[in-house]
Design a protein around this motif. Structure first.
Motif, PDB file in Angstrom:
ATOM      1  N   VAL A 405       0.943  -1.409  -0.041  1.00  0.00           N
ATOM      2  CA  VAL A 405      -0.023  -0.159   0.190  1.00  0.00           C
ATOM      3  C   VAL A 405       0.848   1.330  -0.005  1.00  0.00           C
ATOM      4  CG1 VAL A 405      -1.621   1.189   1.338  1.00  0.00           C
ATOM      5  CG2 VAL A 405      -1.840  -1.146   1.047  1.00  0.00           C
ATOM      6  N   ALA A 406       1.873   1.391   0.867  1.00  0.00           N
ATOM      7  CA  ALA A 406       2.774   2.297   0.773  1.00  0.00           C
ATOM      8  C   ALA A 406       3.460   2.700  -0.545  1.00  0.00           C
ATOM      9  CB  ALA A 406       3.683   2.102   1.937  1.00  0.00           C
ATOM     10  N   VAL A 407       3.750   1.539  -1.280  1.00  0.00           N
ATOM     11  CA  VAL A 407       4.329   1.762  -2.453  1.00  0.00           C
ATOM     12  C   VAL A 407       3.299   2.203  -3.600  1.00  0.00           C
ATOM     13  CG1 VAL A 407       5.680   0.463  -4.162  1.00  0.00           C
ATOM     14  CG2 VAL A 407       6.439   0.091  -1.995  1.00  0.00           C
ATOM     15  N   GLY A 408       2.450   1.498  -3.643  1.00  0.00           N
ATOM     16  CA  GLY A 408       1.117   1.736  -4.666  1.00  0.00           C
ATOM     17  C   GLY A 408       0.108   2.586  -4.578  1.00  0.00           C
ATOM     18  N   PHE A 409      -0.156   2.927  -3.281  1.00  0.00           N
ATOM     19  CA  PHE A 409      -1.342   3.811  -3.092  1.00  0.00           C
ATOM     20  C   PHE A 409      -1.060   5.265  -3.648  1.00  0.00           C
ATOM     21  CE2 PHE A 409      -4.021   6.859  -0.524  1.00  0.00           C
ATOM     22  CZ  PHE A 409      -5.220   6.463  -0.879  1.00  0.00           C
ATOM     23  N   PRO A 410       0.208   5.808  -3.682  1.00  0.00           N
ATOM     24  CA  PRO A 410       0.501   7.119  -4.248  1.00  0.00           C
ATOM     25  C   PRO A 410       0.393   7.215  -5.799  1.00  0.00           C
ATOM     26  CG  PRO A 410       2.086   6.782  -2.586  1.00  0.00           C
ATOM     27  CD  PRO A 410       1.349   5.568  -2.792  1.00  0.00           C
ATOM     28  N   LEU A 411       0.202   5.891  -6.292  1.00  0.00           N
ATOM     29  CA  LEU A 411       0.357   5.962  -7.928  1.00  0.00           C
ATOM     30  C   LEU A 411      -1.025   5.313  -8.356  1.00  0.00           C
ATOM     31  CD1 LEU A 411       3.681   4.213  -8.340  1.00  0.00           C
ATOM     32  CD2 LEU A 411       3.466   6.740  -8.249  1.00  0.00           C
ATOM     33  N   ALA A 412      -2.228   5.310  -7.547  1.00  0.00           N
ATOM     34  CA  ALA A 412      -3.255   4.461  -7.830  1.00  0.00           C
ATOM     35  C   ALA A 412      -4.295   5.635  -8.379  1.00  0.00           C
ATOM     36  CB  ALA A 412      -3.847   3.900  -6.716  1.00  0.00           C
ATOM     37  N   VAL A 437      -1.416   8.355 -20.597  1.00  0.00           N
ATOM     38  CA  VAL A 437      -0.524   7.471 -20.000  1.00  0.00           C
ATOM     39  C   VAL A 437      -0.570   7.401 -18.322  1.00  0.00           C
ATOM     40  CG1 VAL A 437       1.998   7.400 -19.557  1.00  0.00           C
ATOM     41  CG2 VAL A 437       1.188   8.087 -21.785  1.00  0.00           C
ATOM     42  N   SER A 438      -0.899   8.558 -17.729  1.00  0.00           N
ATOM     43  CA  SER A 438      -0.940   8.629 -16.285  1.00  0.00           C
ATOM     44  C   SER A 438      -2.258   7.944 -15.951  1.00  0.00           C
ATOM     45  CB  SER A 438      -0.893   9.977 -16.000  1.00  0.00           C
ATOM     46  OG  SER A 438      -2.053  10.877 -16.240  1.00  0.00           O
ATOM     47  N   GLU A 439      -3.363   8.018 -16.813  1.00  0.00           N
ATOM     48  CA  GLU A 439      -4.566   7.059 -16.388  1.00  0.00           C
ATOM     49  C   GLU A 439      -4.140   5.558 -16.718  1.00  0.00           C
ATOM     50  OE1 GLU A 439      -5.741  11.296 -17.507  1.00  0.00           O
ATOM     51  OE2 GLU A 439      -4.299   9.547 -18.415  1.00  0.00           O
ATOM     52  N   SER A 440      -3.469   5.389 -17.661  1.00  0.00           N
ATOM     53  CA  SER A 440      -3.190   3.843 -17.825  1.00  0.00           C
ATOM     54  C   SER A 440      -2.320   3.448 -16.877  1.00  0.00           C
ATOM     55  CB  SER A 440      -2.385   3.634 -19.142  1.00  0.00           C
ATOM     56  OG  SER A 440      -2.148   2.523 -19.607  1.00  0.00           O
ATOM     57  N   ILE A 441      -1.255   4.081 -16.166  1.00  0.00           N
ATOM     58  CA  ILE A 441      -0.487   3.617 -15.184  1.00  0.00           C
ATOM     59  C   ILE A 441      -1.261   3.550 -13.894  1.00  0.00           C
ATOM     60  CG2 ILE A 441       1.414   4.317 -13.677  1.00  0.00           C
ATOM     61  CD1 ILE A 441       2.634   5.803 -16.197  1.00  0.00           C
ATOM     62  N   VAL A 445      -1.624   0.060 -11.911  1.00  0.00           N
ATOM     63  CA  VAL A 445      -1.183   0.083 -10.166  1.00  0.00           C
ATOM     64  C   VAL A 445      -2.541  -0.413  -9.306  1.00  0.00           C
ATOM     65  CG1 VAL A 445      -0.603   1.513  -8.192  1.00  0.00           C
ATOM     66  CG2 VAL A 445       0.547   1.861 -10.348  1.00  0.00           C
ATOM     67  N   ARG A 446      -3.619  -0.119  -9.797  1.00  0.00           N
ATOM     68  CA  ARG A 446      -4.930  -0.394  -8.937  1.00  0.00           C
ATOM     69  C   ARG A 446      -4.944  -2.028  -9.426  1.00  0.00           C
ATOM     70  NH1 ARG A 446      -6.996   4.375 -11.139  1.00  0.00           N
ATOM     71  NH2 ARG A 446      -8.006   3.338 -12.708  1.00  0.00           N
ATOM     72  N   TRP A 447      -4.920  -2.319 -10.410  1.00  0.00           N
ATOM     73  CA  TRP A 447      -4.629  -3.809 -10.878  1.00  0.00           C
ATOM     74  C   TRP A 447      -3.671  -4.656  -9.789  1.00  0.00           C
ATOM     75  CZ3 TRP A 447      -7.068  -8.226 -11.752  1.00  0.00           C
ATOM     76  CH2 TRP A 447      -6.261  -9.477 -12.137  1.00  0.00           C
ATOM     77  N   ASP A 448      -2.570  -4.069  -9.846  1.00  0.00           N
ATOM     78  CA  ASP A 448      -1.454  -4.658  -8.864  1.00  0.00           C
ATOM     79  C   ASP A 448      -1.797  -4.539  -7.272  1.00  0.00           C
ATOM     80  OD1 ASP A 448       0.061  -5.255 -11.201  1.00  0.00           O
ATOM     81  OD2 ASP A 448       1.350  -3.482 -11.109  1.00  0.00           O
ATOM     82  N   LEU A 449      -2.554  -3.722  -6.973  1.00  0.00           N
ATOM     83  CA  LEU A 449      -2.845  -3.644  -5.419  1.00  0.00           C
ATOM     84  C   LEU A 449      -3.901  -4.587  -5.359  1.00  0.00           C
ATOM     85  CD1 LEU A 449      -2.931   0.141  -5.097  1.00  0.00           C
ATOM     86  CD2 LEU A 449      -1.657  -1.303  -3.799  1.00  0.00           C
ATOM     87  N   MET A 475      -0.100 -16.197  -8.229  1.00  0.00           N
ATOM     88  CA  MET A 475       1.165 -16.549  -9.006  1.00  0.00           C
ATOM     89  C   MET A 475       0.316 -16.588 -10.628  1.00  0.00           C
ATOM     90  SD  MET A 475       3.987 -16.763  -7.381  1.00  0.00           S
ATOM     91  CE  MET A 475       3.402 -15.652  -6.696  1.00  0.00           C
ATOM     92  N   ALA A 476      -0.617 -17.143 -10.791  1.00  0.00           N
ATOM     93  CA  ALA A 476      -0.981 -17.422 -12.007  1.00  0.00           C
ATOM     94  C   ALA A 476      -1.806 -16.082 -12.761  1.00  0.00           C
ATOM     95  CB  ALA A 476      -2.173 -18.206 -11.963  1.00  0.00           C
ATOM     96  N   LEU A 477      -2.296 -15.338 -11.913  1.00  0.00           N
ATOM     97  CA  LEU A 477      -2.928 -13.730 -12.283  1.00  0.00           C
ATOM     98  C   LEU A 477      -1.519 -12.831 -12.591  1.00  0.00           C
ATOM     99  CD1 LEU A 477      -5.830 -13.472 -10.086  1.00  0.00           C
ATOM    100  CD2 LEU A 477      -5.846 -13.810 -12.712  1.00  0.00           C
ATOM    101  N   GLY A 478      -0.702 -13.017 -11.862  1.00  0.00           N
ATOM    102  CA  GLY A 478       0.616 -12.149 -11.818  1.00  0.00           C
ATOM    103  C   GLY A 478       1.368 -12.483 -13.076  1.00  0.00           C
TER     104      GLY A 478
END
Length: 583
Positions: A405-412, A437-441, A445-449, A475-478
């Motif tokens: 969360v600390a890594v990903g939340f600021p980029l969500a 681009v920023s919308e896509s990123i 990130v939301r998917w990775d969270l 693992m499979a989804l990642g």
């Protein structure tokens, strides 16, 4: 005791069957049922054509010495990357190319999982712990990344089987020699698969298993010494490939031109990539393809040579739980050593001055494959610890989740993502400012969270029942983003330019890489850069390689093993008289 053992083994077999079916359905159904072809990276630009050419030569009773249609005649047998003598290459003579390529990847992916399971069982890990280790071995990002290279996934598939031969050695007699013969066979298959760096890693893991899997009594010293004959036997079995490869090495791009200054660092595990194990899609879909896969250009260079560094929060929690167990220390030391070398390629360059063989090492990021192999036994032992100490596992899970969360939340969200990444990577600010681009990123990130937090929460709620299925799902989804599927007709039917070159080969002089200029515009119905890049990757390979394009690329061969003059000769001499071309 026997009933308990049988029950445990039954659970293990059922769990492994479920794992195999899950991998099959999640990753390979489009190729097995839908008739699609995996179209990513070297699979089509190199391996598909070479495998088919080598297989047809062998079926007709000829050794596949050269590819006469590529460049001015490129080595085939002598280039290990072509896998000309690898047994699975015969699939490409018996089956349609798309199905053969799909089965090649699937069979080796399953071999990797099965080998990890059998290796861990022989180490004494319980059934569920061994299944967790197998899921990590076959599903973490560095494993699925090898699916982009038909030779790399083949070498990786034999690594745990090779380690399996080194555990619980018999003390003497025929059993010991059978074990040495098995190690030699698996090692020879690894050599024939043609990825020398990963083959070296496989033997290093074999050595670690030899030390850790046989106790420390004096009676175990003699079997270990006798098993040392296995690498020599493997070299002898692979000699039909290794001798020709050694013969051309001096005149190859590696032997003549060497490595460019800093090439080892070109794709190392540098600080700018440290976030990727937890946010694997932050830098876009696999491959350095525009637009999202290149948003960080020019500050990233070979960002996606190894395409996915996905670790997963569940393995992270398991490592925090039992990574420093004294029984794991040697494996952890190997993993840390490989990671440090990958993150500090200057050390690798310095070591290469002492050990010349390291001078052939091209991409520092490959060292992380050794890290993953060394962590497989650690993950298995930590799984048992998590089931025995659920409270401790929950606390570690909370730490792993908080870190994500600390890594990903600021980029969500789009605006913070653009501001934060522009501040960290100033050279990429203009790319980040492009529309969408920023919308896509932020969407990535939301998917990775979600991918990191939801399975982790499920595993923490009930480690005994849910840890294994949650780990398999994560693992499979990642790793699912690794395989890009497309219609095989685009690759197996020659495009118009190929037909024109067939009629007049002199066109090669004017168009060194003819298909690079034929990329169609991306579909406007795919506005998000992440989605567009996946389509762009598929469209790119439709023209860049495959069965027809590879013959006209005039390139120097994979990993620089082809003679370095081939490309220049092909471009200068195409269309000249055969006698002049021979001179």
């Amino acid at each position: 005791m026997r009933r308990v053992g049988r029950r445990t083994l039954t659970v293990g077999r059922r769990g492994f069957a479920a794992l195999a079916v899950g991998v099959l359905v999640a990753l390979y159904a489009p190729g097995l049922i839908g008739g699609s072809i995996p179209c990513f990276r070297d699979l089509l630009s190199h391996h598909l054509w070479w495998h088919r050419l080598a297989a047809l030569s062998l079926v007709h009773g000829r050794l596949p010495w050269v590819d006469p249609a590529m460049g001015a005649g490129a080595p085939l047998l002598a280039d290990p990357n072509t896998m000309a003598l690898y047994p699975a290459t015969l699939l490409f003579a018996a089956l349609p190319p798309a199905l053969a390529l799909t089965l090649h990847l699937l069979l080796h992916h399953l071999l990797l999982a099965m080998g990890a399971y059998q290796f861990l069982r022989r180490l004494g890990r319980p059934g569920r712990a061994a299944l967790a280790g197998a899921a990590f071995a076959a599903g973490a990002g560095l494993a699925v990344s090898q699916l982009a290279f038909a030779n790399a996934i083949a070498v990786l598939a034999w690594a745990p089987w090779l380690a399996w031969t080194a555990v619980r050695l018999p003390e003497e007699g025929r059993g010991l020699w059978r074990r040495a013969a098995a190690a030699a066979c698996f090692g020879a298959l690894s050599f024939l698969a043609g990825e020398p760096v990963l083959t070296g890693f496989s033997w290093l893991v074999w050595g670690l298993a030899l030390v850790t899997g046989n106790g420390w009594s004096r009676r175990r010293i003699t079997p270990r010494l006798r098993l040392a004959a296995a690498p020599l036997l493997a070299l002898a079995l692979a000699a039909p490939l290794l001798f020709p490869a050694a013969a051309i090495h001096g005149g190859s791009e590696r032997g003549v031109l060497g490595l460019a200054h800093g090439s080892v660092a070109a794709d190392a595990f540098l600080p700018r990539r440290w976030v990727e194990p937890l946010l694997p899609h932050l830098f876009g879909a696999p491959g350095p393809f525009a637009p999202d896969g290149s948003w960080a250009y020019p500050s990233f260079g070979w960002l996606r040579y190894e395409v996915n560094l996905h670790l997963g929060t569940i393995p992270l929690a398991l490592l925090l739980l039992a990574g420093w167990d004294r029984r794991n220390r040697l494996w952890i030391a190997a993993a840390l050593g490989a990671t440090v070398l990958a993150a500090a390629p200057g050390l690798l360059v310095a070591a290469g001055r002492v050990l010349p063989v390291l001078g052939e090492f091209r991409y520092g990021i490959k060292l992380l494959v050794l890290t993953q192999l060394a962590l497989v036994p650690v993950i298995a032992r930590a799984t048992s610890a998590a089931r025995a100490r659920p409270g401790a596992f929950r606390r570690r899970s909370a730490v792993a989740g908080a870190l994500l969360v600390a890594v990903g939340f600021p980029l969500a969200a789009p605006s913070p993502a653009r501001a934060v990444l522009s501040g960290i990577f100033p050279a990429s600010a203009s790319n980040l400012a492009r529309p969408g681009v920023s919308e896509s990123i932020a969407a990535s990130v939301r998917w990775d969270l979600a991918l990191g937090l939801i399975p982790l929460a499920a595993a923490a709620v009930a480690p005994s029942a849910l840890l294994l299925p949650a780990l398999v799902g994560q693992m499979a989804l990642g790793g699912a983003s690794m395989l890009i599927w497309d219609d095989p007709a685009f690759y197996l039917d020659p495009p118009a330019m190929a037909a024109a070159i067939e009629k007049d080969p002199r066109l090669v002089e004017a168009i060194a890489f003819p298909f690079d200029r034929l990329h169609p515009p991306l579909a406007p119905a795919e506005p998000a850069p992440v989605n567009r890049s996946r389509l762009g990757a598929a469209q790119l390979w439709r023209y860049y390689g495959a069965l027809h394009g590879i013959r006209y690329r005039g390139e120097a061969g994979p990993d620089g093993m082809g003679p370095w003059r081939v490309a220049d000769c092909a471009r200068r001499l195409a269309g000249t008289a055969p006698g002049r071309r021979a001179r």
